[in-house]
Design an enzyme around this catalytic site. Structure first.
Site, PDB file in Angstrom:
ATOM      1  N   SER A  50      -1.430  42.377 -33.238  1.00 37.84           N
ATOM      2  CA  SER A  50      -1.926  43.727 -33.536  1.00 37.84           C
ATOM      3  C   SER A  50      -3.215  43.752 -34.376  1.00 37.84           C
ATOM      4  CB  SER A  50      -0.829  44.558 -34.211  1.00 37.84           C
ATOM      5  OG  SER A  50       0.178  44.825 -33.264  1.00 37.84           O
ATOM      6  N   THR A  82       7.740  46.988 -36.359  1.00 37.66           N
ATOM      7  CA  THR A  82       8.276  46.113 -35.319  1.00 37.66           C
ATOM      8  C   THR A  82       9.677  45.640 -35.678  1.00 37.66           C
ATOM      9  OG1 THR A  82       7.768  44.244 -33.866  1.00 37.66           O
ATOM     10  CG2 THR A  82       7.212  43.959 -36.195  1.00 37.66           C
ATOM     11  N   LYS A 128      12.666  49.169 -36.058  1.00 35.87           N
ATOM     12  CA  LYS A 128      12.215  50.324 -35.271  1.00 35.87           C
ATOM     13  C   LYS A 128      13.176  51.522 -35.352  1.00 35.87           C
ATOM     14  CE  LYS A 128       9.286  47.915 -31.948  1.00 35.87           C
ATOM     15  NZ  LYS A 128       8.906  47.746 -30.546  1.00 35.87           N
ATOM     16  N   ASN A 153       7.675  52.990 -33.288  1.00 37.42           N
ATOM     17  CA  ASN A 153       6.866  51.794 -33.573  1.00 37.42           C
ATOM     18  C   ASN A 153       5.553  52.161 -34.244  1.00 37.42           C
ATOM     19  OD1 ASN A 153       5.630  52.900 -31.275  1.00 37.42           O
ATOM     20  ND2 ASN A 153       4.693  50.935 -30.824  1.00 37.42           N
ATOM     21  N   ASP A 208       5.453  52.568 -27.436  1.00 40.96           N
ATOM     22  CA  ASP A 208       5.793  51.477 -26.509  1.00 40.96           C
ATOM     23  C   ASP A 208       5.921  51.990 -25.075  1.00 40.96           C
ATOM     24  OD1 ASP A 208       5.879  49.254 -28.209  1.00 40.96           O
ATOM     25  OD2 ASP A 208       7.926  49.698 -28.843  1.00 40.96           O
ATOM     26  N   GLY A 240      18.104  43.893 -17.434  1.00 38.86           N
ATOM     27  CA  GLY A 240      18.380  43.983 -18.866  1.00 38.86           C
ATOM     28  C   GLY A 240      18.821  45.385 -19.241  1.00 38.86           C
ATOM     29  N   ALA A 241      19.572  45.476 -20.336  1.00 44.81           N
ATOM     30  CA  ALA A 241      20.049  46.787 -20.800  1.00 44.81           C
ATOM     31  C   ALA A 241      20.029  46.848 -22.327  1.00 44.81           C
ATOM     32  CB  ALA A 241      21.452  47.053 -20.262  1.00 44.81           C
ATOM     33  N   GLY A 242      19.025  46.206 -22.921  1.00 45.06           N
ATOM     34  CA  GLY A 242      18.857  46.263 -24.377  1.00 45.06           C
ATOM     35  C   GLY A 242      18.107  47.524 -24.764  1.00 45.06           C
ATOM     36  N   LEU A 300       8.065  42.312 -19.168  1.00 48.94           N
ATOM     37  CA  LEU A 300       7.645  42.818 -20.481  1.00 48.94           C
ATOM     38  C   LEU A 300       7.317  41.687 -21.450  1.00 48.94           C
ATOM     39  CD1 LEU A 300       9.944  45.934 -20.949  1.00 48.94           C
ATOM     40  CD2 LEU A 300       7.847  45.646 -19.623  1.00 48.94           C
TER      41      LEU A 300
HETATM   42  P1  NAP Z   1      17.513  43.147 -26.659  1.00 49.44           P
HETATM   43  O1  NAP Z   1      17.907  44.508 -27.134  1.00 49.44           O
HETATM   44  O2  NAP Z   1      17.882  41.962 -27.480  1.00 49.44           O
HETATM   45  O3  NAP Z   1      18.101  42.959 -25.149  1.00 49.44           O
HETATM   46  C1  NAP Z   1      18.045  41.748 -24.549  1.00 49.44           C
HETATM   47  C2  NAP Z   1      18.490  41.863 -23.086  1.00 49.44           C
HETATM   48  O4  NAP Z   1      18.362  40.573 -22.536  1.00 49.44           O
HETATM   49  C3  NAP Z   1      19.939  42.291 -22.884  1.00 49.44           C
HETATM   50  O5  NAP Z   1      20.016  43.063 -21.712  1.00 49.44           O
HETATM   51  C4  NAP Z   1      20.660  40.956 -22.693  1.00 49.44           C
HETATM   52  O6  NAP Z   1      21.827  41.019 -21.902  1.00 49.44           O
HETATM   53  C5  NAP Z   1      19.611  40.191 -21.936  1.00 49.44           C
HETATM   54  N1  NAP Z   1      19.794  38.753 -22.077  1.00 49.44           N
HETATM   55  C6  NAP Z   1      19.557  38.004 -23.174  1.00 49.44           C
HETATM   56  N2  NAP Z   1      19.846  36.714 -22.906  1.00 49.44           N
HETATM   57  C7  NAP Z   1      20.283  36.657 -21.622  1.00 49.44           C
HETATM   58  C8  NAP Z   1      20.700  35.605 -20.765  1.00 49.44           C
HETATM   59  N3  NAP Z   1      20.733  34.333 -21.189  1.00 49.44           N
HETATM   60  N4  NAP Z   1      21.048  35.910 -19.494  1.00 49.44           N
HETATM   61  C9  NAP Z   1      21.018  37.191 -19.058  1.00 49.44           C
HETATM   62  N5  NAP Z   1      20.619  38.234 -19.818  1.00 49.44           N
HETATM   63  C10 NAP Z   1      20.243  37.962 -21.090  1.00 49.44           C
HETATM   64  O7  NAP Z   1      15.930  43.046 -26.431  1.00 49.44           O
HETATM   65  P2  NAP Z   1      14.863  44.213 -26.400  1.00 49.44           P
HETATM   66  O8  NAP Z   1      14.462  44.533 -27.791  1.00 49.44           O
HETATM   67  O9  NAP Z   1      15.390  45.273 -25.515  1.00 49.44           O
HETATM   68  O10 NAP Z   1      13.599  43.483 -25.724  1.00 49.44           O
HETATM   69  C11 NAP Z   1      13.579  43.160 -24.341  1.00 49.44           C
HETATM   70  C12 NAP Z   1      12.258  42.499 -23.931  1.00 49.44           C
HETATM   71  O11 NAP Z   1      11.156  43.391 -24.063  1.00 49.44           O
HETATM   72  C13 NAP Z   1      11.906  41.259 -24.768  1.00 49.44           C
HETATM   73  O12 NAP Z   1      11.511  40.240 -23.882  1.00 49.44           O
HETATM   74  C14 NAP Z   1      10.710  41.729 -25.582  1.00 49.44           C
HETATM   75  O13 NAP Z   1       9.825  40.679 -25.881  1.00 49.44           O
HETATM   76  C15 NAP Z   1      10.071  42.702 -24.627  1.00 49.44           C
HETATM   77  N6  NAP Z   1       9.150  43.658 -25.313  1.00 49.44           N
HETATM   78  C16 NAP Z   1       7.841  43.676 -24.936  1.00 49.44           C
HETATM   79  C17 NAP Z   1       6.951  44.557 -25.546  1.00 49.44           C
HETATM   80  C18 NAP Z   1       5.493  44.556 -25.135  1.00 49.44           C
HETATM   81  O14 NAP Z   1       4.690  45.236 -25.791  1.00 49.44           O
HETATM   82  N7  NAP Z   1       5.133  43.878 -24.074  1.00 49.44           N
HETATM   83  C19 NAP Z   1       7.409  45.435 -26.542  1.00 49.44           C
HETATM   84  C20 NAP Z   1       8.759  45.401 -26.893  1.00 49.44           C
HETATM   85  C21 NAP Z   1       9.619  44.495 -26.272  1.00 49.44           C
HETATM   86  P3  NAP Z   1      23.271  41.351 -22.563  1.00 49.44           P
HETATM   87  O15 NAP Z   1      23.320  42.833 -22.744  1.00 49.44           O
HETATM   88  O16 NAP Z   1      24.248  40.847 -21.573  1.00 49.44           O
HETATM   89  O17 NAP Z   1      23.324  40.593 -23.868  1.00 49.44           O
END
Ligand code: NAP
Length: 289
Positions: free
Chosen positions: A22, A67, A71, A92, A107, A131-133, A228
């Site tokens: 940033s 970050t 958040k 954010n 974001d 994904g569903a985070g 992402l």
């Molecule tokens: P999070 O809440 O920790 O969610 C992680 C997700 O990944 C969950 O759906 C989890 O599944 C899945 N996962 C983790 N390990 C796994 C595995 N070994 N096999 C299958 N699924 C797996 O993460 P988040 O905060 O939502 O972030 C998600 C992504 O967005 C990250 O890669 C982050 O770097 C990216 N991001 C990018 C930006 C950008 O500006 N480009 C900004 C923000 C975030 P379960 O539910 O089964 O655990």
């Protein structure tokens, strides 16, 4: 960068903050627009978050990015929260007002502007989210707002995808989102191809050889793959999409545009496509160093 008595300060609050891009984004934008602005990373311990926010306000900071992992935790310490950020439940970007900091989520608008800049359409498209985070949930909300035709959420833990399905279908008053397990794509018959947004952490540096779905047959269903993750710049997911004939993009432009929108909120400037493209080239050069 020239710092004098009129320099306005912005910064990033998080833990960790050492790897942030940033400062590079905001100093580039400040230089291009002639804004006298400095941007610094601030490492904040969990128990000092409230102090950090009131301290930043007391020190006359113009704006703050927030970050991981703060958040959502930061919400109680704000004077106001923008409706989109309220719906997502995460901010954010904090913008200084007379009453305190107002929270925004840049974001999701950032992802949308990045996709537009890459020529990726959402309206009327069938979209899949892997994904569903927290980020996947926000992406699903953005896709619903931007009139995607259908949204499939595939996740290792089905219940998390189902919770997003329930929430968004309730808001929309129709069946727009379907939750699926990670291998349920095999049940999708026909030639339909999807815009796929990769929103898991799988494939992130240093585990660059990993991807959440490995089967080649899956990638034949991908028209556009949007990862992402931005480190590495080309993930295994992106390689497999391209190999199967689709277009693929990393999350670096999303990162850039969330910064651009924050900068616009803080300074009132409008960042042109030309400056955004130059900023992206500078970021790419920094990543490739
Ligand atoms: P999070 O809440 O920790 O969610 C992680 C997700 O990944 C969950 O759906 C989890 O599944 C899945 N996962 C983790 N390990 C796994 C595995 N070994 N096999 C299958 N699924 C797996 O993460 P988040 O905060 O939502 O972030 C998600 C992504 O967005 C990250 O890669 C982050 O770097 C990216 N991001 C990018 C930006 C950008 O500006 N480009 C900004 C923000 C975030 P379960 O539910 O089964 O655990």
């Amino acid at each position: 960068m020239y710092i004098d008595g009129k320099t306005r300060t912005c910064g990033l609050i998080g833990n960790p903050v050492e790897h942030t891009m940033s400062p590079a984004i905001h100093h580039f934008l400040a230089e291009k627009t002639g804004q006298n602005l400095a941007y610094l990373p601030f490492l904040v311990e969990e128990e000092r978050l409230e102090d950090a926010i009131s301290g930043a306000y007391a020190l006359n900071l113009l704006g703050v990015n927030v970050t991981v992992p703060y958040k959502s935790d930061v919400l109680p310490f704000l004077s106001d929260v923008d409706p989109l950020a309220k719906q997502i439940g995460a901010v954010n970007t904090l913008v200084r007002t007379d009453e305190g900091f107002k929270g925004y989520n840049t974001d999701m608008p950032g992802l949308y502007r990045a996709m537009q800049s890459d020529g990726v359409n959402i309206e009327g498209e069938s979209v899949m989210i892997l994904g569903a985070g927290g980020v996947a949930r926000a992406v699903a909300m953005m896709l619903a707002k931007k009139n995607a035709k259908e949204i499939l959420i595939l996740n290792r833990t089905l219940e998390r995808a189902q919770a997003i399905e329930d929430e968004i279908n309730e808001i929309e008053g129709r069946h727009l989102v379907s939750a699926m397990s990670l291998d349920a794509w095999k049940e999708l018959t026909g030639e339909k191809r999807f815009v796929v947004i990769q929103a898991t952490k799988v494939g992130m540096h240093p585990f660059t050889e990993e991807t959440v779905i490995t089967e080649k047959a899956f990638y034949k269903k991908v028209k556009v793959g949007y990862d992402l993750i931005y480190n590495p710049l080309e993930t295994r997911f992106m390689q497999l999409v391209k190999k199967a004939g689709g277009r693929a993009y990393p999350g670096l432009k999303m990162l850039l545009y969330q910064g651009i929108i924050a900068f616009e909120l803080w300074t009132g400037e409008t960042i042109t496509e030309e400056i955004a493209n130059d900023a992206y080239a500078a970021l790419l050069a920094q990543m490739n160093k």
